[in-house]
Design a protein around this motif. Sequence first.
Motif, PDB file in Angstrom:
ATOM      1  N   LEU A   1       1.927   3.228  -1.066  1.00 33.07           N
ATOM      2  CA  LEU A   1       2.079   2.260  -0.060  1.00 33.07           C
ATOM      3  C   LEU A   1       3.440   1.663  -0.010  1.00 33.07           C
ATOM      4  N   LEU A   2       3.888   1.246  -1.349  1.00 37.37           N
ATOM      5  CA  LEU A   2       5.254   0.962  -1.455  1.00 37.37           C
ATOM      6  C   LEU A   2       6.449   1.944  -0.723  1.00 37.37           C
ATOM      7  N   ARG A   3       6.157   3.087  -1.076  1.00 38.37           N
ATOM      8  CA  ARG A   3       6.855   4.296  -0.701  1.00 38.37           C
ATOM      9  C   ARG A   3       7.070   4.028   0.932  1.00 38.37           C
TER      10      ARG A   3
ATOM     11  N   THR B   1      -4.436  -5.058  -5.860  1.00 39.31           N
ATOM     12  CA  THR B   1      -5.464  -4.032  -5.443  1.00 39.31           C
ATOM     13  C   THR B   1      -6.996  -4.454  -5.441  1.00 39.31           C
ATOM     14  N   CYS B   2      -7.170  -5.522  -6.021  1.00 38.95           N
ATOM     15  CA  CYS B   2      -8.477  -6.022  -6.257  1.00 38.95           C
ATOM     16  C   CYS B   2      -9.502  -4.957  -6.623  1.00 38.95           C
TER      17      CYS B   2
ATOM     18  N   TYR C   1       5.856   6.595 -12.854  1.00 38.79           N
ATOM     19  CA  TYR C   1       5.569   5.153 -13.772  1.00 38.79           C
ATOM     20  C   TYR C   1       4.465   4.454 -13.039  1.00 38.79           C
ATOM     21  N   TYR C   2       3.592   4.323 -13.517  1.00 43.58           N
ATOM     22  CA  TYR C   2       2.452   3.261 -12.926  1.00 43.58           C
ATOM     23  C   TYR C   2       2.157   2.268 -14.268  1.00 43.58           C
TER      24      TYR C   2
ATOM     25  N   GLY D   1      -6.241   1.663  -7.957  1.00 44.39           N
ATOM     26  CA  GLY D   1      -5.485   1.523  -6.851  1.00 44.39           C
ATOM     27  C   GLY D   1      -4.055   1.374  -7.165  1.00 44.39           C
ATOM     28  N   ILE D   2      -3.568   1.457  -8.431  1.00 38.83           N
ATOM     29  CA  ILE D   2      -2.323   1.454  -8.693  1.00 38.83           C
ATOM     30  C   ILE D   2      -1.343   2.518  -8.100  1.00 38.83           C
ATOM     31  N   ALA D   3      -1.900   3.809  -8.198  1.00 41.43           N
ATOM     32  CA  ALA D   3      -1.343   4.822  -7.588  1.00 41.43           C
ATOM     33  C   ALA D   3      -1.126   4.845  -5.997  1.00 41.43           C
ATOM     34  N   GLN D   4      -2.045   4.450  -5.479  1.00 44.03           N
ATOM     35  CA  GLN D   4      -2.216   4.270  -4.016  1.00 44.03           C
ATOM     36  C   GLN D   4      -1.330   3.183  -3.372  1.00 44.03           C
ATOM     37  N   ALA D   5      -1.205   2.021  -4.430  1.00 44.67           N
ATOM     38  CA  ALA D   5      -0.505   0.834  -4.131  1.00 44.67           C
ATOM     39  C   ALA D   5       1.144   1.491  -4.168  1.00 44.67           C
TER      40      ALA D   5
END
Length: 264
Positions: free
Chosen positions: A242-244, A196-197, A2-3, A235-239
Amino acid sequence: MYYSDTHTHTILSMDGHVPLSALADAAIDAGLSALTVTDHYDFFTEDGKKAPALDWGPTLQQFYETAPRYEGRLALRLGIEMGAGAFFQEEARSFLSLPELDFVIGSVHNMSPEKGGIDLFYLNFEKLEDCYATLDDYFTCMAHLAARPDLYDVMGHIIYPLRYMPDGVSLLGYKDVIDVILKAVVEAGRGIEINTCRGKTIGAWWPILRRYRALGGEIVTTGSDAHTVEGVGKGIAQACDLLRETGFRYVAVYDKRKPVFHKL
């Protein structure tokens, strides 16, 4: 997976370039499950003057003409990014009572009124002393906003000034005030965003997220700050990765000012 991209701008923002339908198409192409449009409502103009009241009509018209076309394909939500609301609390609260709002990002884009109210985008950051003077004022303004949780659902782009400053500018000297901000958010049951800019800023969020989690923070949204179709979802997938890594289990999307949690 889920993104969600919960920080985007359409042509109804002064710096936006495309209609909501174009952002929604780009979101589907990017594999997103949800998109929240958060056009600007800033109380300061770029040069620090008081901005006119926002005409909410075009925003509602665009959203309600667009959203039905994506039903079943993309969860569209209607938000606002409110800048400098803490300096104009009566007007801000009046606007935020609108029933159509799903989500409110509380942001600081300008210097304080005492410092002229200029948009940070237009400042000169060639000298380090100017960078740190701006950061002093910025975090003071952000702490002022954080203490008024009825003016936001999440605090927007906490590390915002860094996108305009040279490499080497450090936030280490601001640990105490950042703690004040994060504690206020946690105690009020509000959240923060990873902005994520448009995919340019990921790693810089690590210490903020670690500290927020250590203080009991749970509510986090992910946003690209897209102003064009190219930025949507960047950058959403990478964010989410990072949350995990920093101990979070869920990402939030707001519906009628309430967080809905989705497993990372």
